[in-house]
Design an enzyme around this catalytic site. Structure first.
Site, PDB file in Angstrom:
ATOM      1  N   GLU A   1       0.803  -1.235   0.000  1.00 61.87           N
ATOM      2  CA  GLU A   1       0.000   0.000   0.000  1.00 61.87           C
ATOM      3  C   GLU A   1       0.830   1.276   0.000  1.00 61.87           C
ATOM      4  OE1 GLU A   1      -3.032  -0.332   3.033  1.00 61.87           O
ATOM      5  OE2 GLU A   1      -3.798  -2.196   2.175  1.00 61.87           O
TER       6      GLU A   1
ATOM      7  N   ASP B   1      -0.798  -3.794  -3.570  1.00 63.90           N
ATOM      8  CA  ASP B   1      -1.677  -2.637  -3.321  1.00 63.90           C
ATOM      9  C   ASP B   1      -3.116  -2.987  -3.650  1.00 63.90           C
ATOM     10  OD1 ASP B   1      -2.363   0.076  -2.657  1.00 63.90           O
ATOM     11  OD2 ASP B   1      -0.348   0.653  -3.296  1.00 63.90           O
TER      12      ASP B   1
ATOM     13  N   GLU C   1      -4.965 -11.116  -1.880  1.00 63.75           N
ATOM     14  CA  GLU C   1      -5.861 -11.015  -0.701  1.00 63.75           C
ATOM     15  C   GLU C   1      -7.324 -11.051  -1.111  1.00 63.75           C
ATOM     16  OE1 GLU C   1      -4.997  -7.564   1.714  1.00 63.75           O
ATOM     17  OE2 GLU C   1      -2.864  -7.659   1.287  1.00 63.75           O
TER      18      GLU C   1
HETATM   19  C1  XIL Z   1      -6.194  -6.650   7.755  1.00 56.24           C
HETATM   20  C2  XIL Z   1      -6.402  -7.849   8.662  1.00 56.24           C
HETATM   21  O1  XIL Z   1      -7.081  -8.857   7.953  1.00 56.24           O
HETATM   22  C3  XIL Z   1      -7.194  -7.391   9.865  1.00 56.24           C
HETATM   23  O2  XIL Z   1      -7.329  -8.455  10.791  1.00 56.24           O
HETATM   24  C4  XIL Z   1      -6.506  -6.210  10.542  1.00 56.24           C
HETATM   25  O3  XIL Z   1      -7.304  -5.709  11.579  1.00 56.24           O
HETATM   26  C5  XIL Z   1      -6.241  -5.095   9.540  1.00 56.24           C
HETATM   27  O4  XIL Z   1      -5.537  -5.618   8.435  1.00 56.24           O
HETATM   28  N1  XIL Z   1      -5.121  -5.042   3.047  1.00 56.24           N
HETATM   29  C6  XIL Z   1      -3.992  -5.564   3.606  1.00 56.24           C
HETATM   30  C7  XIL Z   1      -4.066  -6.385   4.838  1.00 56.24           C
HETATM   31  O5  XIL Z   1      -2.918  -5.472   2.992  1.00 56.24           O
HETATM   32  O6  XIL Z   1      -2.919  -6.231   5.630  1.00 56.24           O
HETATM   33  C8  XIL Z   1      -5.288  -6.060   5.640  1.00 56.24           C
HETATM   34  O7  XIL Z   1      -5.399  -7.042   6.660  1.00 56.24           O
HETATM   35  C9  XIL Z   1      -6.518  -6.082   4.760  1.00 56.24           C
HETATM   36  C10 XIL Z   1      -6.404  -5.029   3.682  1.00 56.24           C
END
Ligand code: XIL
Length: 545
Positions: free
Chosen positions: A337, A383, A447
């Site tokens: 990010e 990202d 993700e």
């Molecule tokens: C999220 C986790 O899943 C949560 O448990 C935490 O509270 C916040 O982070 N994008 C990302 C991840 O790159 O690191 C994030 O993960 C979700 C969004």
């Protein structure tokens, strides 16, 4: 049909129904403060650290006429504690419900439900575990509702439960961490094992449906990989790549300078290794979930750290991790990010202290430092919204093109793919993948989840069959396109989903506290959803195209 058989069937059916309602649940704690006593709750503080106070009050209450006020707090961990059991039994599941209220501090506040355990060897230090955190709105009662499963540890003895604010070191405590809060209607019930849903096992393995194109990975938490859990069965059955949802982030890994806390990440990694999974790391660097010390001057915590010292800290952090897991973790999100939501790179104004103190070169450096230690690891820049936001997509393109020109070792662009039922289109995702692939890097889906909601302003809604069908269609259509992209060699050989069952998704309570979501392939009872069948055998879902 023979009438006797019919009667037997009616009998069996009603018997099953009665049985279903008569599980042998055991109430462990049930306090509503109506009798004016603390009901066994006590302050956690010690006299040396200042003692918070508990009292039963009548002016504020969730139900009845009274509640518990917690005040005079001076540490984040100051709050009420109660013995749950003297006899911790691995695999026991407790349902937890409590109502919380506060009226000072921020508009929404985070509260944590945690447990403390003692051991059969009484001289052993107690263990502390944050089970889960909740967002509550100022001035409104909020229900803290969760389940707690006792971990598999034969050496444990007693368990206490407590409520606190998210942990900060004592010297970092702010006025908002010291607010009063109120609790009411606190109930802990030990669930009868017979009532526990069992993971659905007589279904095809997800990974096998895709193994010719890519492996399928999943983000987990430490408790997901507890081998006694139903969740761990789904993990080993369906997924072949493992990554941590939080335990690999800097605040978890290096909470104090030089003191690496490997245990939670290692638990996940060993589970992966034990069960033959490939491993990812997420992330080495990102703007959130960093420990406060990393940006502070060592001699004076109120001053920012110098550029040289921060570069050193970043290098040490990256290289200590990569050295430890060399040859085991195959793929790293080196930077997560880094792009702004408005223009260019995320800077100090958008929370990136890395950029603010180190300037944009922190990105190149991070990749070089990782590569220096592990020449074979796959290094990813990750990202979100790169598919739906063409400005951001172009900026990622420019960034990676520049990195390649400068000889920076970037192997892949990660698309987080936290998407929803409507957006982005399959076409937009395909174009994004092809654009990055044209730079000579691979694309990884890192993700993925498919939210029921398109915006934070959408109110909570029931998850209907129609929505589940739409979701199945989305997963199916996107994966069909991914298969095609894999054939064109545009993708890495892993596609990662951000969680296993809906109830543990990060999309619950985020971005809207109190709003639950259902973005994953399995529901909260460990059963396959239409989305799962969309990926494994679409003929099983009526209405899928
Ligand atoms: C999220 C986790 O899943 C949560 O448990 C935490 O509270 C916040 O982070 N994008 C990302 C991840 O790159 O690191 C994030 O993960 C979700 C969004």
């Amino acid at each position: 049909m023979n009438k006797n058989i019919l009667l037997i069937m009616v009998f069996l059916a009603s018997g099953a129904l009665v049985y279903a309602q008569n599980y042998n649940h055991v109430t462990a704690i049930d306090t509503n403060f109506e009798d004016g006593t603390l009901g066994g709750w006590a302050p956690r503080g010690s006299p040396e650290k200042g003692l918070e106070k508990l009292e039963v009050v009548k002016d504020i209450k969730h139900s009845g006429t009274s509640s518990l006020r917690v005040f005079n707090r001076s540490m984040t961990w100051h709050g009420p504690i109660h013995k749950l059991t003297d006899n911790a039994v691995a695999g026991d599941v407790y349902s937890v419900s409590a109502w919380i209220y506060f009226r000072d501090g921020p508009a929404t506040g985070a509260f944590t439900f945690s447990v403390e355990r003692s051991f059969k060897d009484a001289s052993k230090e107690h263990a502390y575990q944050n089970v889960t955190s909740f967002q509550a709105k100022k001035g409104e009662w909020t229900e803290l509702k969760t389940e707690y499963t006792v971990g598999a540890d034969p050496t444990q003895a007693g368990i206490w439960v407590y409520f606190e604010l998210p942990y900060k070191e004592d010297n970092l405590v702010q006025p908002n961490d010291k607010i009063d809060f109120w609790l009411d209607d606190i109930k802990f019930v030990k669930l009868d094992p017979a009532s526990r849903p069992k993971a659905e096992m007589n279904i095809p393995d997800l990974y096998k449906a895709w193994e010719k194109s890519f492996d399928i990975g999943v983000a987990v938490s430490r408790s997901d990989v507890d081998v006694s859990s139903q969740n761990s069965q789904l993990l080993t059955k369906h997924f072949t790549v493992l990554v941590a949802g939080n335990e690999q982030k800097m605040d978890a890994i290096q909470p104090t300078e030089g003191k690496f806390n490997w245990e939670p990440a290692d638990t996940i990694i060993s589970f992966g290794e034990m069960t033959g999974m490939r491993l990812r790391w997420h992330p080495l660097v990102q703007h959130t979930q960093n420990p406060a010390w990393v940006f502070q001057d060592k001699a004076n915590a109120s001053r920012p750290v110098s550029k040289d010292a921060l570069n050193q800290r970043l290098k040490t952090h990256i290289q200590t991790i990569v050295r430890r897991y060399k040859g085991r973790v195959e793929s790293y999100d080196v930077i997560n990010e880094a792009l702004s939501e408005r223009s260019g790179l995320r800077t100090g104004g958008e929370g990136s202290k890395w950029h603010e103190i180190l300037g944009p070169e922190y990105i190149d450096n991070a990749f070089r430092w990782a590569r220096e230690v592990d020449p074979r690891a796959q290094l990813v820049i990750n990202d979100f919204n790169l598919e739906s936001d063409s400005r951001k997509r172009q900026e990622m393109f420019n960034l990676v093109r520049g990195m390649k020109q400068r000889g920076v070792p970037v192997d892949a662009v990660g698309l987080q793919m936290h998407i929803d039922l409507k957006s982005p289109s399959v076409q937009e995702i395909r174009e994004t993948i092809e654009l990055f692939a044209s730079l000579g890097v691979k694309v990884m889906i890192t993700e993925m989840d498919v939210s029921m909601y398109s915006s934070a302003s959408e109110a909570k809604k029931p998850v209907t069959d129609a929505l589940l069908l739409e979701q199945a269609q989305r997963y199916k259509d996107i994966f069909a396109m991914l298969r095609d992209q894999a054939q064109k060699k545009n993708l890495t050989d892993m596609v990662v989903i951000w969680g296993t069952t809906d109830n543990t998704s990060w999309k619950n309570d985020f971005p809207v506290p109190g709003r639950t979501d259902a973005p994953l392939l399995f529901d909260s009872r460990f059963q396959s959803k239409p989305a799962f069948w969309g990926l494994v055998d679409p003929s099983k879902v009526r209405g899928l195209r």
